[in-house]
Design a protein around this motif. Structure first.
Motif, mmCIF file in Angstrom:
data_model
loop_
_atom_site.group_PDB
_atom_site.id
_atom_site.type_symbol
_atom_site.label_atom_id
_atom_site.label_comp_id
_atom_site.label_asym_id
_atom_site.label_seq_id
_atom_site.Cartn_x
_atom_site.Cartn_y
_atom_site.Cartn_z
ATOM 1 N N LEU A 52 0.834 -1.207 0.000
ATOM 2 C CA LEU A 52 0.000 0.000 0.000
ATOM 3 C C LEU A 52 0.865 1.252 0.000
ATOM 4 C CD1 LEU A 52 -2.861 1.274 0.224
ATOM 5 C CD2 LEU A 52 -2.521 1.261 2.706
ATOM 6 N N LEU A 56 0.587 4.161 -2.834
ATOM 7 C CA LEU A 56 0.208 5.541 -2.514
ATOM 8 C C LEU A 56 1.306 6.522 -2.913
ATOM 9 C CD1 LEU A 56 -1.524 5.117 0.981
ATOM 10 C CD2 LEU A 56 -2.611 5.507 -1.238
ATOM 11 N N SER A 60 -0.547 9.003 -5.293
ATOM 12 C CA SER A 60 -1.102 10.126 -4.531
ATOM 13 C C SER A 60 -0.769 11.492 -5.108
ATOM 14 C CB SER A 60 -0.639 10.060 -3.067
ATOM 15 O OG SER A 60 -1.259 8.990 -2.399
ATOM 16 N N GLU A 67 -7.201 8.355 -0.932
ATOM 17 C CA GLU A 67 -7.603 7.299 -0.003
ATOM 18 C C GLU A 67 -9.120 7.227 0.144
ATOM 19 O OE1 GLU A 67 -5.549 7.057 3.687
ATOM 20 O OE2 GLU A 67 -3.581 7.460 2.811
ATOM 21 N N ARG A 89 -7.235 -0.880 8.162
ATOM 22 C CA ARG A 89 -7.500 0.158 7.171
ATOM 23 C C ARG A 89 -6.590 -0.039 5.957
ATOM 24 N NH1 ARG A 89 -9.426 5.180 6.069
ATOM 25 N NH2 ARG A 89 -8.047 6.609 4.932
ATOM 26 N N GLU A 90 -5.342 -0.450 6.210
ATOM 27 C CA GLU A 90 -4.404 -0.651 5.104
ATOM 28 C C GLU A 90 -4.908 -1.725 4.145
ATOM 29 O OE1 GLU A 90 -3.579 -0.426 8.235
ATOM 30 O OE2 GLU A 90 -2.248 1.318 8.344
ATOM 31 N N LEU A 93 -7.862 -0.420 2.111
ATOM 32 C CA LEU A 93 -7.414 0.483 1.042
ATOM 33 C C LEU A 93 -6.784 -0.293 -0.113
ATOM 34 C CD1 LEU A 93 -5.895 3.413 3.137
ATOM 35 C CD2 LEU A 93 -7.904 3.527 1.651
#
Length: 485
Positions: A52, A56, A60, A67, A89-90, A93
């Motif tokens: 991840l 990102l 990003s 996100e 959460r990781e 995502l």
């Protein structure tokens, strides 16, 4: 038209492929979908975090709120996540990223512009005007969306565009929009769904009702009616389709205008929101609303729709009703005429029509006001945006299609009090494709979705060969003289 002074500004809006959004990228096969999720669930927490972080870091920089978009796509596939253990959460995502893809909004074209005065004129020098330009952006698969730019016409008539942000952001959709019952029922009738089942759904609802109230009423009818028939399913599908086609969306006030993107939402516009003609309509009491008529396209059929906004932050999208809602190129007049709304249209894909209505969302009777007259418009004619009020009459920018599908911009003048009366029209094009501007996504085309008058100049944005956009200033006095002469 050598007698009409035209000044082209040193402005060229070229597609920028780096302006991208995040879209769902979800396979239709449930087997494949579950297999992809399984690979993400098989990773260790350390592998998940490392993967991840790298993803990102790579993506990003090109996005605002990446996100949040990934988490939204995780929620789309959540019903297929086959584990009872809580996920970090990781990992959520990362699963969301596996079902996401970048889409370059304007990689193919940035064209068909319209201009309106900005609702905020604070700080503008006397004699100047701040404006908003809408544009049709087209990317992979010929999917069209609406983009915006802002700029200023200074007191000397020079036109400047504000810097364009490298970022683009989708609006937040209102999960529980409201509907107007009268218009909803009219459209259901036009669609052929005004039977006992739709009556059972609609009768308990108030004149203004919410999506959640509609859903509860539909669920009640589905539970109560036995046996379940094809008529019931068709009626409920029709109601659902209509509700999906009328929606509301909001952008944060912190976003720059060029960062706001209206991308297809409903199934009837899944292949594009085309040729939005924005206009500021001022009511008799002085209040105003920005409207935009546009063509929704699903890859097979077109449907004229309307956008409403007062601030370019909150938008309401509505289906239009009535026998006059056909074909492309509808354009509202900027005010009522003798208490009645007026709209240009093209019912037969050849001539320019005029309609009147007491309701901007319902249009029926129409009449032809202009037919092809010159060879450069001999295939068909239409409008290039909403009529513009001048002291001499309603100035209508037209487009004409001639030999080898060459599109030119012309003009006509209609009577202020009775726009069914044509005062004059240009016999030669005002602007036509020339030089290298004839080459592009669709060659030999100049086209606009609406200009505005500032002082004694017509500020006319137009696209060249359906790929890039520029702006010209046209002497209003010269143009009116040619039209009246």
């Amino acid at each position: 038209m050598s007698a009409i002074r035209i000044r082209r500004h040193d402005i060229l809006l070229v597609p920028q492929s780096g302006r991208v959004i995040v879209r769902p990228f979800i396979p239709s096969s449930t087997h494949r979908l579950i297999a992809i999720i399984g690979r993400a669930l098989a990773l260790s927490e350390e592998e998940t975090a490392r993967t991840l972080k790298a993803m990102l870091a790579e993506f990003s920089p090109g996005h605002l709120g990446l996100e949040a978009a990934l988490m939204g796509n995780y929620e789309r596939v959540l019903p297929h996540v086959f584990t009872q253990r809580p996920l970090s959460r990781e990992r959520k995502l990362l699963i969301g990223a596996l079902f996401s893809g970048e889409y370059s909004l304007e990689s193919a074209a940035l064209f068909n512009p319209s201009l309106v005065p900005h609702p905020d004129q604070e700080g503008v020098p006397e004699g100047g005007l701040r404006f908003i330009m809408s544009l049709r952006a087209t990317g992979e698969g010929h999917i069209s969306s609406i983009e915006f730019r802002t700029g200023l016409i200074d007191p000397q008539g020079e036109v400047r565009l504000d810097p364009v942000s490298p970022f683009v952001t989708l609006p937040e959709l209102n999960a529980d929009p409201t509907y107007r019952k009268t218009g909803f029922l009219v459209k259901l009738h036009e669609m052929g769904f005004d039977n006992g089942h739709t009556t059972s759904v609609m009768a308990p609802l108030g004149e203004s009702f919410s999506r959640s109230a509609l859903s509860r009423s539909m669920l009640r009818v589905r539970r109560e009616v036995r046996p379940v028939t094809a008529d019931l399913n068709n009626a409920l599908r029709g109601i659902q389709w209509l509700a999906d086609s009328n929606y509301e969306m909001t952008f944060p006030a912190s976003l720059a205008m060029s960062e706001r993107i209206i991308f297809p939402v409903s199934t009837n516009e899944s292949n594009g929101i085309e040729d939005a003609r924005f206009v500021r309509v001022v009511e008799d009491d002085g209040s105003s609303m920005y409207y935009a008529t546009y063509t929704a396209y699903n890859g097979q059929a077109i449907l004229p729709q309307m956008i409403e906004t007062q601030d370019f932050l909150h938008f309401r999208v509505l289906t239009l009703s009535g026998a006059g809602i056909q074909n492309k190129g509808m354009a509202l007049f900027p005010r009522r005429i003798d208490g009645t709304y007026a709209m240009l249209s093209r019912q037969d894909d050849e001539n320019l029509f005029l309609m009147f209505s007491d309701n901007p969302h319902y249009w029926s009777d129409s009449q032809v006001i202009l037919r092809p007259a010159e060879m450069w418009e001999s295939v068909k004619i239409g409008n290039c945006g909403s009529p513009i009020e001048t002291e001499a009459g309603w100035l209508v920018l037209t487009h004409g299609v001639g030999p080898l599908r060459k599109y030119c911009i012309g003009a006509a003048l209609l009577d202020l009090h009775d726009p069914t009366k044509v005062i004059g029209r240009l016999r030669e094009p005002l602007i036509e494709p020339e030089g290298t501007t004839r080459e592009g996504y669709v060659p030999n085309v100049v086209y606009s979705c609406g200009g505005l008058v500032h002082g004694r100049e017509l500020i006319l944005p137009f696209a060249m060969s359906d790929r890039v956009t520029t702006i010209a200033s046209v002497s209003l006095d010269d143009l009116l003289a040619a039209l009246k002469g």
